[in-house]
Write an enzyme that holds these catalytic residues in place. Sequence first.
Site: not given
Ligand code: FAD
Ligand code: EPU
Length: 374
Positions: A201, A274, A370
Amino acid sequence: MVDTCGSPAPIPVTTRVTPGLDAGILRAMSARESNEGYSIIENASLRGRNTFGVEARAAMLVEVREPAAIEGLFNSSLLRARPVLVLGEGSNVLLTRDWPGIVLSIATRGIEVLDDDGATARVRVQAGEHWNDFVHWSLSEGFSGLENLVLIPGAVGAAPIQNIGAYGAEVREFIVEVEAWDREAGNWARFDNAQCAFAYRDSVFKRACDRYVVTAVTFALPRQHTLRMEYAGVREELAHMRVASPTPSMLAEAITRLRRRKLPDPAQIGNAGSFFKNPLVDDALAQTLRREHADLPTWPGGAGKTKVSAAWLIERAGLKGVRDGDAGMSDRHALVLVNHGHASGAQLWGFARRVRATVRERFGVELEPEPRVV
Ligand code: FAD
Ligand code: EPU
């Protein structure tokens, strides 16, 4: 005031400020907007541009559709004299206040295959492309690798910022080059994979907050790729789908189903995925925690560090599903801060700090947000 980028208040990168500039420049720029590849909205609402759905306003929103417009905009006194916040699709930001300067939205489009030797193709994608559309495009063209990263919200330009990852894959594995405008140097820059300094991240772009504006990303996409199915729940989901030998698209479908079940949908309830990173703690602390809590999920963190599950810590601290007004932690996933309706960004941030303090007191572990908290 807070900004997880490190500055207490937004500070222009360059210091040349021309007082009394706004009205004239604004009029001139607004007049040119249609043929210069960008548009300007004054006093713009950002509510529909962040997935928390919180209200915040930007003094000016500049939406760029043509990459060529970026250099001119950054060389104009309008952008040099004002704090600039770059926004993609707003799925990883928490806006706790209005933005006093310019919000720059990169809405450039285009996917270009640079070369393809039959085994791997290099594909250059404009920053404004929607990430999930690009993943589906890659699968439909017969490429493999991005299937584990399906359904992550946001734009392609934001993908390298925090090195998006999910289900055992990270985007850094596929990035060849990132193109960006360097606001400090005032020129274009190209970063190869090593120069991006990707980590969990994290990247050079996230660390040098606000310095680089990512405009395009080049990926190396393989046609043959060993599918990753080890992440908890993936094989079970495939079995449930009655798939024994999955294709990349079938794996993408399984991960899509898992994600829809586990994570709240921002269209239904505001969130940014997250809210905290999974903390990297010293091995010794992880061992102590594991002795006391055998079911704490941990992963290797490299160099004397262990990654521990933030969701588990928050749930065990009794905060899963807890709310204060419209701000709270999701009852579906303990790591997701949610807006139940009308929470302000400041209320959400207040709740997040309460979570952080409770986890610190209970487990001695410091949680780090994050998303970018503005
Ligand atoms: P923004 O939210 O618009 O920006 C995020 C940051 O990046 C800000 O600091 C912004 O200034 C900067 N930024 C954006 N675009 C640019 C650019 N072109 N140049 C320079 N800086 C820029 N993330 C994961 O890694 N794994 C996941 O599984 C995951 N699951 C998610 C699930 C949900 C439901 C949600 C809402 C979010 C999740 N995220 C996850 C977080 C998010 O989707 C990612 O971080 C994504 O890359 C953000 O993209 P965005 O265009 O919305 O960026
Ligand atoms: N868990 C709990 N309670 C909950 C949910 C999860 O105790 O309510 C525990 C469970 O034991 C589970 C473990 O947490 O096995 C891991 O949960 P999960 O698989 O949902 O993954 P996570 O660590 O919570 C990370 C990323 C997610 C990504 C998933 C799948 C980070 C901060 N988050 O979540 O990314 O989608 O793994 O790879 O690393 C994001 O970055 O926004 C994001 C959603």
